[in-house]
Design a protein around this motif. Structure first.
Motif, PDB file in Angstrom:
ATOM      1  N   GLY A 186       0.816  -1.213   0.000  1.00  0.00           N
ATOM      2  CA  GLY A 186       0.000   0.000   0.000  1.00  0.00           C
ATOM      3  C   GLY A 186       0.848   1.261   0.000  1.00  0.00           C
ATOM      4  O   GLY A 186       0.553   2.227  -0.718  1.00  0.00           O
ATOM      5  N   ALA A 187       1.925   1.259   0.787  1.00  0.00           N
ATOM      6  CA  ALA A 187       2.819   2.417   0.817  1.00  0.00           C
ATOM      7  C   ALA A 187       3.497   2.609  -0.538  1.00  0.00           C
ATOM      8  O   ALA A 187       3.656   3.742  -1.012  1.00  0.00           O
ATOM      9  N   ALA A 188       3.875   1.518  -1.169  1.00  0.00           N
ATOM     10  CA  ALA A 188       4.522   1.607  -2.476  1.00  0.00           C
ATOM     11  C   ALA A 188       3.570   2.148  -3.536  1.00  0.00           C
ATOM     12  O   ALA A 188       3.984   2.901  -4.423  1.00  0.00           O
ATOM     13  N   LYS A 189       2.295   1.782  -3.456  1.00  0.00           N
ATOM     14  CA  LYS A 189       1.313   2.312  -4.405  1.00  0.00           C
ATOM     15  C   LYS A 189       1.179   3.817  -4.250  1.00  0.00           C
ATOM     16  O   LYS A 189       1.128   4.554  -5.236  1.00  0.00           O
ATOM     17  N   VAL A 190       1.136   4.294  -3.004  1.00  0.00           N
ATOM     18  CA  VAL A 190       1.000   5.729  -2.762  1.00  0.00           C
ATOM     19  C   VAL A 190       2.231   6.467  -3.271  1.00  0.00           C
ATOM     20  O   VAL A 190       2.120   7.515  -3.924  1.00  0.00           O
ATOM     21  N   VAL A 191       3.412   5.933  -3.009  1.00  0.00           N
ATOM     22  CA  VAL A 191       4.643   6.570  -3.476  1.00  0.00           C
ATOM     23  C   VAL A 191       4.700   6.573  -4.998  1.00  0.00           C
ATOM     24  O   VAL A 191       5.070   7.585  -5.611  1.00  0.00           O
ATOM     25  N   SER A 192       4.323   5.483  -5.634  1.00  0.00           N
ATOM     26  CA  SER A 192       4.386   5.429  -7.096  1.00  0.00           C
ATOM     27  C   SER A 192       3.396   6.382  -7.750  1.00  0.00           C
ATOM     28  O   SER A 192       3.723   7.018  -8.756  1.00  0.00           O
ATOM     29  N   ILE A 193       2.220   6.524  -7.182  1.00  0.00           N
ATOM     30  CA  ILE A 193       1.259   7.501  -7.711  1.00  0.00           C
ATOM     31  C   ILE A 193       1.834   8.903  -7.568  1.00  0.00           C
ATOM     32  O   ILE A 193       1.740   9.735  -8.473  1.00  0.00           O
ATOM     33  N   GLY A 194       2.473   9.176  -6.439  1.00  0.00           N
ATOM     34  CA  GLY A 194       3.100  10.478  -6.245  1.00  0.00           C
ATOM     35  C   GLY A 194       4.222  10.736  -7.228  1.00  0.00           C
ATOM     36  O   GLY A 194       4.351  11.838  -7.770  1.00  0.00           O
ATOM     37  N   LEU A 195       5.049   9.722  -7.481  1.00  0.00           N
ATOM     38  CA  LEU A 195       6.157   9.893  -8.419  1.00  0.00           C
ATOM     39  C   LEU A 195       5.669  10.137  -9.844  1.00  0.00           C
ATOM     40  O   LEU A 195       6.197  11.000 -10.556  1.00  0.00           O
ATOM     41  N   VAL A 196       4.673   9.410 -10.269  1.00  0.00           N
ATOM     42  CA  VAL A 196       4.137   9.605 -11.616  1.00  0.00           C
ATOM     43  C   VAL A 196       3.481  10.983 -11.735  1.00  0.00           C
ATOM     44  O   VAL A 196       3.661  11.691 -12.730  1.00  0.00           O
TER      45      VAL A 196
END
Length: 95
Positions: A59-69
């Motif tokens: 879940g944390a990785a999904k949030v970070v990846s959405i932020g990076l994109v």
């Protein structure tokens, strides 16, 4: 089937936008920080952490990846707008 039988509309029928579509660069940075804090939260197994840490990290990785994109798209859009603004006066000078 003739052209008269087909109903044509001007409406595009776009789907609703996702929740992160209007974050902008600073909102995306905040999302990256929040995802990092969520990963730290899972690492230290604080209250509310799932029993299986892999799901918390996911879940944390999904949030970070959405932020990076999102931050990448926002910065790329700014760069394209700046390049278009610089090229526009040059076009007027040539005329």
């Amino acid at each position: 089937m003739s052209d008269e039988d087909v109903e044509q509309t001007d409406e595009q029928g776009y789907a609703p936008r996702p929740w992160w579509a209007d974050l902008g660069a600073w909102g995306a940075v905040a999302l990256i920080v929040f995802g990092g804090l969520a990963a730290v939260w899972v690492f230290f197994r604080l209250s509310g952490t799932p029993e299986e840490p892999a799901s918390g990290y996911y879940g944390a990785a999904k949030v970070v990846s959405i932020g990076l994109v999102t931050v990448g798209c926002a910065l790329l859009g700014r760069r394209r707008a700046r390049a278009a603004a610089i090229e526009q006066p040059n076009e007027r000078e040539r005329v």
